[in-house]
Design an enzyme around this catalytic site. Sequence first.
Site: not given
Length: 286
Positions: A157, A195, A205
């Site tokens: 992330e 993603h 994303d």
Amino acid sequence: MESKLRYCFPLLALLGLAACSHKGPLAAATPAVVSPYAVTNKVYQNQADSFAHVLTLQQPALLTDSAGAQVPSQWVGTVNFGMRKPNYVIIHFTAQDSVQQTLHTFTITSTQVSAHYVIAKDGTVFHMVNDYLRANQAGLGKWSSVSDMNSCSIGIEIDNNGNEPYTDGQIKSLLILLDKLKRSYNIPTANFIGHQDWAPKRKPDPGPLFPWQKLAEKGFGYWSDEVLELPPDNFDYITALRLIGYDVSDVNAAIVAFKRHFVQTDNSPQMTQLDLNVLYNVSKKY
């Protein structure tokens, strides 16, 4: 017979690494610094200890037949085994306001989401789940024949709200991290995806501002060549999308995901001639 030296570390040592500490006069004289995540770190350690206990169990399978009779069974430990390793890397943006907010999100049980790594805007890398363990990061989706990405991938992330450029510090740290992961686990070049690539029906994303070309230049994913040729008249772009790995059960969603990754000029579900040229070029690399 394949030898995997990187799996030679004892399982308990791997899962219990976070519990190691230095004890001595210097440590005793130094004031302890309390981590703001001391409580969640302890929860993580307790869970890791539970996993370590399960891994050391040596007991036969308890089996019964349809009549209720016990099936003969015994434990014989093999000498040829290793830990399951990640084979994909999934890149996300956090879609939150700060790295502190994301760390909080990943350290409360109510969210049920996590990632192996979080990269702050200044390039600081937070490692939150052991690489050999399963994080709740990919969710529902499909890529090629993979339908359970959480079980075979590492999730990264990046602190980004989805509408801003990624910082130089973030990309520098990301490239260093990806290099380490690729070398450690022999992850194929094609297996660095976003993603949205994995879940085009529901995720945007890491978005059109993510520098996929720069990653591809370093060997993390593919990018189209500078000179493109026209695809043949019988070129089937849906088959080409599927060949790369996209779930084409929703073709429009797959097109948008492909364009955000490999073209990055618009988010429409229509394939222009440029899009077809890029797709034809990229699909031949898979």
